[in-house]
Design an enzyme around this catalytic site. Structure first.
Site, PDB file in Angstrom:
ATOM      1  N   CYS A  55       0.862  -1.186   0.000  1.00 18.26           N
ATOM      2  CA  CYS A  55       0.000   0.000   0.000  1.00 18.26           C
ATOM      3  C   CYS A  55       0.898   1.236   0.000  1.00 18.26           C
ATOM      4  O   CYS A  55       1.284   1.736   1.052  1.00 18.26           O
ATOM      5  CB  CYS A  55      -0.881   0.015   1.244  1.00 18.26           C
ATOM      6  SG  CYS A  55      -2.062  -1.316   1.277  1.00 18.26           S
ATOM      7  N   CYS A  74      -5.199   1.606 -17.071  1.00 22.71           N
ATOM      8  CA  CYS A  74      -4.692   1.463 -15.704  1.00 22.71           C
ATOM      9  C   CYS A  74      -3.376   2.225 -15.549  1.00 22.71           C
ATOM     10  O   CYS A  74      -2.679   2.044 -14.562  1.00 22.71           O
ATOM     11  CB  CYS A  74      -4.527  -0.010 -15.348  1.00 22.71           C
ATOM     12  SG  CYS A  74      -3.491  -0.913 -16.488  1.00 22.71           S
TER      13      CYS A  74
END
Ligand code: SAH
Length: 424
Positions: A49, A370
């Site tokens: 993350c 993306c």
């Protein structure tokens, strides 16, 4: 004029003030959501993350600013669509299994080092999947199933993957092993499935890779080896190795945005380029006259055909082909498409594909990207070759990570002469 005095306020007061000024429910919930990323025990070790130092509000602002920076020269960038609850969104949980003092531990695999950050409760994963992994780890130790040890090359269980469908409530457990053998296999499966009635299938996959990839050999230990999910009202059958978007809530938003941008009336011929298992095109099937899909990966093409059949969709055909090759051939054969969906990997569309696309000259192109960098490059080409950009909509598919997904609508400019091969 003197300086304005700085008023220090407690964090809660700032949030209260912000909440009072926000009337939208989604926005309010976001402000209330705890910055759970700050609480992740292993965030420093893990690194998956990249935005975990920011609360979700700031992450969205950060992504919006990045999208604007890359894409503003093509027009207005609409506000990124974030998640109402940006946690436990992944429908595919993957945990590495390692030996620590002879016992199995689970963790997040780190591709940069090949190491493992030990945890069994990644907050991106579905909550029940996390509980299944916790129980499985205990069971593996109890039944003395040897975890894989990358240093000695000994042991069996390399990693655990769990897929789930929020719509059908089905769970699939994939035990990724070094060999097609697992000690106490029957006991393991029995106890696991007794404990969690949601598990509808268990698969043993044989992988020789040290990475978190699946091998081509597998054996179904329980159930059918597949689960079903529903996206935009269509059913999709997913096997252990199928490519399937990992955030189903945002995938519906992404696909619905793409379908809305396409302005379908029911008569259009649609090309779904880089179609994967056919999901976007099949979600649009009720509103088009025909779908053609082009996809390089043969397994994905097989899945796309099965998915069409599963939904009784007869107006869809799929080609196992490089999208550029398919597009060139279609142009040579004088085939026409009204709308083209293109959803390439991070590298973007190939130049050959874009050249052929400009010659084919569909009325509308819906580009799902993306990677804003390659998107900007490809939009630059299309704008020079007969198209204008009408809408740019970022969607947050991967909260807490740095990835940005964007849907763009391009329409053919009026009076533009069609490009021809060799014009570029
Ligand atoms: N539209 C799908 C898949 C998008 S991922 C979905 O929403 O799920 C991008 C896909 O492009 C992958 O399935 C990959 O196998 C495929 N791909 C990569 N290079 C390709 C190429 N040159 N031609 C056709 N497909 C390609």
């Amino acid at each position: 004029m003197g300086k304005t005095p700085v008023v220090y306020r407690k964090k809660e007061q700032v949030i209260d003030a912000a909440e009072n000024s926000v009337t939208n429910k989604v926005e309010r919930n976001r402000l209330r959501a705890p910055a759970r990323s700050d609480r992740c025990e292993i965030k420093k070790k893990c690194g998956a993350c990249q935005l975990s130092n920011m609360d979700y509000e700031r992450q969205l602002k950060f992504k919006q600013a990045a999208a604007v920076k890359m894409l503003k020269r093509f027009g207005h960038v609409e506000e990124i669509i974030g998640m109402e609850t940006p946690y436990n969104y992944r429908c595919k949980a993957q945990y590495a299994v390692r030996s620590s003092g002879g016992k199995a531990v689970t963790g997040v695999y780190q591709s940069s080092t090949g190491g493992t950050a030990v945890t069994d409760s990644c907050y991106l994963n579905d909550e029940l999947s996390n509980r299944i992994v916790k129980y499985l780890r205990k069971l593996v130790n109890e039944l003395k199933i040897p975890p894989y040890n990358p240093k000695t090359g000994k042991g069996v269980l390399r990693h655990i993957m769990i897929r789930n469908s929020a719509h059908t409530g089905e769970y699939m457990v994939v035990l990724v092993c070094r060999d097609d053998y697992i000690k106490n296999e029957e006991k393991l499966v029995k106890r696991l499935c007794e404990k969690f009635s949601e598990i509808s299938t268990v698969v043993l996959n044989v992988s020789k890779s040290a990475k978190m990839t699946l091998g081509s050999r597998e054996r179904v230990l329980f159930g059918s080896g597949t689960i079903e999910d529903i996206l935009c009202g269509k059913r999709f059958r997913i096997s252990a190795r199928s490519f399937y978007q990992v955030n189903p809530v945002q995938t519906e938003i992404l696909y619905n945005t793409a379908i809305k941008f396409a302005g379908l009336t029911g008569s259009e011929r649609l090309l779904d380029a880089y179609c994967g298992t056919g999901t976007i095109g099949l979600c649009a099937a009720d509103n088009v006259s025909a779908i053609v899909g082009a996809e390089l990966n043969s397994e994905a093409v097989k899945d796309a055909r099965k998915n069409a059949a599963l939904n009784g969709i007869e107006n869809a055909v799929y080609y196992e082909a490089d999208s550029a090759e398919y597009m060139r051939k279609a142009v040579r054969n004088g085939e026409k498409f009204d709308v083209v969906f293109t959803d390439p990997p991070r590298a973007g569309c190939s130049r050959t594909f874009l050249e052929a696309l400009a010659v084919c000259a569909p009325q509308r192109i819906v580009y799902v990207s993306c990677n804003p960098e390659t998107l900007a490059r490809d939009l630059g080409f299309l704008v020079k070759n007969g198209y204008k950009v009408n809408r740019i909509q970022p969607v947050d598919m991967f909260p807490h990570t740095r990835h940005i997904e964007t849907v763009v609508l391009l329409t053919k400019k009026q009076h533009s002469k069609n490009a021809a091969f060799g014009d570029h």
